[in-house]
Design a protein around this motif. Structure first.
Motif, short mmCIF file in Angstrom:
data_model
loop_
_atom_site.label_atom_id
_atom_site.label_comp_id
_atom_site.label_asym_id
_atom_site.label_seq_id
_atom_site.Cartn_x
_atom_site.Cartn_y
_atom_site.Cartn_z
N THR A 1 -0.41 -6.83 3.38
CA THR A 1 0.30 -6.87 2.11
C THR A 1 1.31 -5.73 2.09
N THR A 2 1.81 -5.37 0.93
CA THR A 2 2.84 -4.33 0.87
C THR A 2 2.23 -2.93 1.04
N ILE A 3 3.08 -1.98 1.40
CA ILE A 3 2.64 -0.59 1.52
C ILE A 3 2.13 -0.11 0.16
N SER A 4 2.83 -0.47 -0.89
CA SER A 4 2.44 -0.06 -2.25
C SER A 4 1.05 -0.54 -2.59
N GLN A 5 0.76 -1.81 -2.29
CA GLN A 5 -0.56 -2.37 -2.60
C GLN A 5 -1.64 -1.76 -1.72
N ASN A 6 -1.31 -1.40 -0.50
CA ASN A 6 -2.29 -0.74 0.37
C ASN A 6 -2.65 0.64 -0.17
N ILE A 7 -1.65 1.38 -0.62
CA ILE A 7 -1.93 2.73 -1.15
C ILE A 7 -2.75 2.64 -2.43
N ALA A 8 -2.42 1.67 -3.29
CA ALA A 8 -3.11 1.53 -4.58
C ALA A 8 -4.31 0.59 -4.48
N PHE A 9 -4.92 0.48 -3.31
CA PHE A 9 -6.01 -0.47 -3.09
C PHE A 9 -7.20 -0.21 -4.02
N SER A 10 -7.49 1.05 -4.32
CA SER A 10 -8.65 1.38 -5.16
C SER A 10 -8.45 0.96 -6.61
N ASP A 11 -7.20 0.83 -7.05
CA ASP A 11 -6.91 0.43 -8.42
C ASP A 11 -5.50 -0.15 -8.49
N PRO A 12 -5.38 -1.48 -8.50
CA PRO A 12 -4.05 -2.13 -8.50
C PRO A 12 -3.19 -1.76 -9.71
N ASN A 13 -3.79 -1.16 -10.75
CA ASN A 13 -3.04 -0.84 -11.97
C ASN A 13 -2.45 0.57 -11.95
N LEU A 14 -2.59 1.27 -10.83
CA LEU A 14 -2.04 2.62 -10.74
C LEU A 14 -0.52 2.60 -10.87
N SER A 15 0.03 3.62 -11.50
CA SER A 15 1.48 3.68 -11.71
C SER A 15 2.21 3.93 -10.39
N ILE B 1 8.55 5.69 4.59
CA ILE B 1 8.56 4.48 3.76
C ILE B 1 9.96 4.21 3.21
N MET B 2 10.63 5.26 2.76
CA MET B 2 11.96 5.08 2.17
C MET B 2 13.00 4.68 3.22
N SER B 3 12.68 4.86 4.50
CA SER B 3 13.62 4.45 5.55
C SER B 3 13.55 2.95 5.85
N PHE B 4 12.51 2.30 5.34
CA PHE B 4 12.37 0.86 5.55
C PHE B 4 13.28 0.11 4.57
N PRO B 5 13.82 -1.04 4.95
CA PRO B 5 14.70 -1.80 4.04
C PRO B 5 14.04 -2.16 2.72
N GLN B 6 12.77 -2.53 2.77
CA GLN B 6 12.06 -2.93 1.56
C GLN B 6 11.27 -1.78 0.93
N LYS B 7 11.36 -0.62 1.54
CA LYS B 7 10.68 0.59 1.05
C LYS B 7 9.19 0.33 0.78
N PHE B 8 8.72 0.61 -0.45
CA PHE B 8 7.30 0.45 -0.75
C PHE B 8 6.86 -1.01 -0.79
N GLN B 9 7.81 -1.92 -0.84
CA GLN B 9 7.48 -3.35 -0.85
C GLN B 9 7.46 -3.96 0.55
N THR B 10 7.53 -3.09 1.56
CA THR B 10 7.48 -3.56 2.95
C THR B 10 6.11 -4.16 3.25
N ILE B 11 6.10 -5.37 3.81
CA ILE B 11 4.85 -6.00 4.24
C ILE B 11 4.44 -5.40 5.58
N VAL B 12 3.23 -4.87 5.66
CA VAL B 12 2.84 -4.14 6.87
C VAL B 12 2.33 -5.04 7.98
N GLY B 13 2.08 -6.33 7.68
CA GLY B 13 1.58 -7.23 8.71
C GLY B 13 0.08 -7.06 8.92
N GLU B 14 -0.49 -7.93 9.77
CA GLU B 14 -1.94 -7.90 9.99
C GLU B 14 -2.38 -6.55 10.55
#
Length: 586
Positions: A429-443, A460-473
């Motif tokens: 899934t996205t980098i953002s969702q991986n970081i916030a795995f313990s609580d999807p409602n984190l700001s 992360i900011m160097s990626f085109p999609q930044k925090f919304q980058t899909i990290v793959g399997e």
């Protein structure tokens, strides 16, 4: 039946769906018995010349009305029975998934992923077939057979019925014998499917290693062997069906021959009418389906039972690590003083006779950092696993604030612990969702701060999609160091009371490691921390350092104290300094 023990709750909730469905199915079967009799009467009337065009139209309309009722009720039993079997499929899959989530870590050390996937797919589908089409065919086989034979013997000729149905006992004996063979062979089919699934999953997961070692042909051979084994066991099963169904058809054909020969003579002798013979042949044709259904019922039910037994093995497995009696009602670990004490701890892994840890004694005060260093296999990660209660502690104890961890609810303990393992695992899934795995409602602000603390924000900011980058399997699109730092972010964002870093900086360079540790210093001030590492540069500022070897603490103290001791720690430090100098020269 004992094999159905895990389905009791489902059957209790859905029994009326099945009861209504079976009743409606019996109504359909009853309506089907009317049509042959109408056709017989029409044939007799035509033969005697006593029927008019209006009566023919009446009988035709009557047959159409019956057909409409049959169609409507057939829709109803499909909704009730087939629909309930689909609900069962969902219910069982959810039950298995929930049960697997509750099992201890050790369970997954000995069960292959492909085997578990087979349970969640093929086995559940086989059970669904048994409780859907299987119930329908069983009802048809019993009711339609009894009702049809009853109508044939009472309304046409008991003698002709008895003679035409002589082959049925032979059919019952054959089907009973073959049914036992089907169950055994189907179990082998499912096991070989599990092996093939596991081989496929393993190959896809390790495809990069396979390609780098140019082992495509060898892996193809291994997969082909697993696939051939699956085909082999399937063919053994097919051979039984290849014999059983033609045999059922052959026996049905014998019944028709008997009915035509004896029934024809009875018509000639005037003992029954031509219309009654036509009706009898039609009823006999209706019996062909129940006779065929016997084979299908045996097939579907035996498959379902074999699969249910395999599923039961999973559902019967008990988690080894659970909250025991006397557990305290602690909802937040901060209720305790974060003073960690380990006394006389020794541990052997299940099914092992060798101690992984021997006589460990440690005292970590609130806010202190304990560092653990040592060679691979020295017991560093085992100690972290025991703290997280991945295994039961048989000898010695670990306590927090004077409370044995076995008295603390497992959920409370793990919620309050930020753990970063050696092998960073990221979800697809996205980098953002991986970081916030313990609580999807984190700001998003907290997500950014956690990434900055772990020194992965700039990457992360160097990626085109930044925090919304899909990290793959498994995070395949990120480098090893990036995956580790995202994992650290995931642990830090929990704001844990206890932080455990299990050699999670091994994939980053020394410069990045220093930046991460500098950021972590502020984070670790207010919490108890355990750092496991091969690199002394990562742990030299710890309040206490222990050097482990063969599951024992062989040296302990602060960085300067251990260097002065001139032992194993000092030797390792000198070697690592030399390696760094050589790298700089290169």
């Amino acid at each position: 039946m004992e094999v159905l023990r895990h389905l009791k709750d489902f059957m209790k909730e859905n029994k009326w769906q099945y009861i209504v469905g079976v009743i409606v199915l019996i109504i359909v079967d009853t309506l089907q018995l009317i049509t042959p009799r109408i056709i017989g009467n029409v044939v007799d009337s035509i033969g005697s010349g006593t029927i008019s065009n209006g009566q023919v139209l009446y009988y035709a309309l009557l047959i159409m009305i019956i057909a409409c009722f049959i169609a409507f009720f057939r829709y109803m039993w499909r909704i009730k029975i087939i629909g309930s079997s689909r609900v069962l499929e969902f219910w069982m899959r959810s039950k298995i998934f929930k049960h697997l989530e509750g099992l201890s870590k050790n369970f997954f050390n000995y069960r292959k992923t492909g085997d578990l996937m087979a349970h969640a797919t093929n086995d559940i589908q086989a059970v669904r077939m048994a409780f859907g089409p299987g119930v329908i065919m069983l009802t048809d086989s019993i009711f339609l057979t009894i009702a049809t034979i009853g109508v044939m013997s009472t309304s046409i000729s008991p003698t002709l019925t008895l003679l035409a149905l002589i082959p049925l006992p032979i059919l019952a004996i054959i089907v009973t014998f073959l049914g036992q063979k089907i169950q055994k062979r189907y179990k082998l089919v499912q096991e070989s499917f599990s092996n093939m699934s596991d081989r496929t999953q393993e190959s896809f997961t390790g495809i990069r290693v396979i390609k780098s070692y140019v082992q495509e042909e060898e892996e193809l051979l291994r997969f082909s062997n697993a696939s051939e084994e699956y085909v082999f066991h399937n063919m053994k099963l097919v051979r039984i069906f290849g014999f059983m169904f033609p045999m059922i058809g052959f026996i049905a054909a014998i019944s028709f021959l008997v009915a035509l020969y004896i029934g024809g003579n009875m018509v000639i002798e005037g003992r029954i009418s031509l219309g009654e013979l036509v009706a009898f042949i039609t009823y006999l044709g209706m019996l062909t389906w129940p006779m065929m259904a016997i084979g299908w019922v045996i097939n579907v039910i035996q498959r379902g039972l074999a699969s249910l037994k395999r599923i039961n093995e999973i559902l019967d497995a008990k988690p080894e690590v659970v909250d025991k009696k006397g557990v305290l009602p602690i909802e937040n670990l901060n209720e305790l003083a974060m003073h960690i004490s380990i006394k006389n701890l020794s541990f052997k892994y299940p099914k092992s006779e060798t101690y992984a840890l021997r006589n460990i004694n440690l005292d970590i005060k609130p806010g202190e950092t304990l560092a653990i260093v040592g060679k691979t296999g020295s017991g560093k990660s085992t100690l972290a696993s025991l703290f997280l209660r991945n295994y039961n502690i048989e000898e010695g104890e670990i306590s927090i604030g004077g409370v044995n961890v076995e008295k603390i609810p497992i959920k409370t303990l793990r919620k309050a612990t930020g753990y970063v393992p050696q092998e960073a695992f990221l979800f697809s899934t996205t980098i953002s969702q991986n970081i916030a795995f313990s609580d999807p409602n984190l700001s998003f602000e907290k997500i950014e701060n956690a990434a900055k603390t772990a020194s992965v924000y700039d990457d992360i900011m160097s990626f085109p999609q930044k925090f919304q980058t899909i990290v793959g399997e498994k995070g395949v699109t990120l480098s090893g160091g990036q995956k580790q730092r995202v994992s650290i972010s995931r642990a830090l964002i929990k704001d844990p009371s206890i932080l455990i870093l299990d050699d999670c900086l091994s994939a980053v360079d020394t410069k990045t490691e220093e930046a991460i540790l500098e950021h972590l210093q502020d984070v670790m001030k207010d919490r108890t921390s355990i750092i496991i590492s091969h690199r002394i540069s990562a742990i030299k500022n710890a309040d206490e350092i222990i050097f482990m070897e063969d599951g024992e603490i062989v040296e302990r103290g602060k960085h300067i104290e251990l260097l002065r001791l001139g032992g194993r720690y000092s030797d390792l430090y000198k070697k690592q300094l030399l390696e760094e100098k050589l790298e700089e020269e290169v």
